[in-house]
Write a protein that holds these residues in place. Structure first.
Motif, short mmCIF file in Angstrom:
data_model
loop_
_atom_site.label_atom_id
_atom_site.label_comp_id
_atom_site.label_asym_id
_atom_site.label_seq_id
_atom_site.Cartn_x
_atom_site.Cartn_y
_atom_site.Cartn_z
N GLN A 111 0.81 -1.22 0.00
CA GLN A 111 0.00 0.00 0.00
C GLN A 111 0.84 1.27 0.00
O GLN A 111 0.33 2.36 -0.26
CB GLN A 111 -0.94 0.02 1.22
N CYS A 130 -10.60 0.16 3.47
CA CYS A 130 -9.17 0.04 3.20
C CYS A 130 -8.64 1.40 2.79
O CYS A 130 -9.28 2.12 2.02
CB CYS A 130 -8.99 -0.97 2.06
N LEU A 131 -7.45 1.75 3.27
CA LEU A 131 -6.87 3.06 2.92
C LEU A 131 -6.61 3.18 1.42
O LEU A 131 -6.55 4.29 0.89
CB LEU A 131 -5.58 3.29 3.70
N HIS A 142 -6.94 -9.00 6.92
CA HIS A 142 -6.98 -7.99 5.85
C HIS A 142 -5.57 -7.63 5.38
O HIS A 142 -5.30 -7.57 4.17
CB HIS A 142 -7.72 -6.75 6.37
N GLU A 143 -4.67 -7.41 6.32
CA GLU A 143 -3.31 -7.00 5.94
C GLU A 143 -2.53 -8.14 5.30
O GLU A 143 -1.77 -7.93 4.35
CB GLU A 143 -2.54 -6.46 7.15
N HIS A 152 -3.36 -8.41 1.78
CA HIS A 152 -2.63 -7.45 0.93
C HIS A 152 -1.30 -8.03 0.48
O HIS A 152 -0.87 -7.81 -0.65
CB HIS A 152 -2.34 -6.15 1.70
N LYS A 184 -8.37 -0.03 6.77
CA LYS A 184 -7.18 -0.88 6.99
C LYS A 184 -6.24 -0.82 5.80
O LYS A 184 -6.66 -0.75 4.72
CB LYS A 184 -7.62 -2.31 7.23
NI NI Z 1 -6.34 -2.46 3.12
#
Ligand code: NI
Length: 165
Positions: A51, A90-91, A132-133, A136, A165
């Motif tokens: 991210q 999510c960011l 969630h992470e 990614h 997140k």
């Molecule tokens: Ni996210």
């Protein structure tokens, strides 16, 4: 303190598998610090390497509760239990929210920034954030695994309430 540029929806790095980290050097520690700064600036509860444009297996999580702050290297889910259907954002998808089915509890093995092996047992929000992470790091994003018909796009005002997140 350094804020890194976030990568957003449509950026192909978000769909790539991140690489294992072999050596936890000063550069990785600096990255972790910057990831905390970046996550805090945007009021997220978690952030993963891709991210911020770094295709490496590192995540940070902060639940804004005592002692609930983590920087994890090469995290791996070693067991999971139960189920929860949770609101998620999510960011990297700033206006999108959806319901996602997650395990209720997970156990994650990882290295901390000192290179020590740690085992994190997470329930509820922590379990959700860990899943969630780690997704990614595997090039998976929540919009592709949400419950049918639950993906919604909110305005800036509406999204104030939601944690991402
Ligand atoms: Ni996210």
């Amino acid at each position: 303190m350094a804020i890194r540029n976030l990568r957003y929806e449509g950026d192909e790095i978000l769909s790539k598998r991140a690489r294992e980290i072999e050596v936890i050097d000063d550069k990785i520690k600096e990255l972790a610090k910057d990831m905390f700064d970046t996550m805090h600036k945007y009021e997220g509860v978690g952030l993963a390497g891709p991210q911020v444009g770094i295709l490496k297996r590192i995540i940070v999580i902060d639940l804004y509760e005592d002692g609930q702050q983590y920087a994890l290297i090469n995290p791996k889910i070693i067991s999971q239990k139960g189920e929860q259907i949770v609101d998620e954002g999510c960011l990297s998808f700033p206006n999108q929210f959806a319901k996602v089915r997650r395990a209720k509890e997970v156990v994650v093995e990882a290295l901390n920034l000192d290179g020590k092996k740690v085992k994190i047992k997470g329930k509820d929000l922590l379990a959700q954030a860990l899943q969630h992470e780690i997704d990614h790091l595997n090039g998976e994003v929540f919009v592709n695994k949400c419950e049918a018909g639950t993906l919604e796009t909110l305005t800036a005002d509406e999204r104030q309430e939601k944690r991402r997140k």
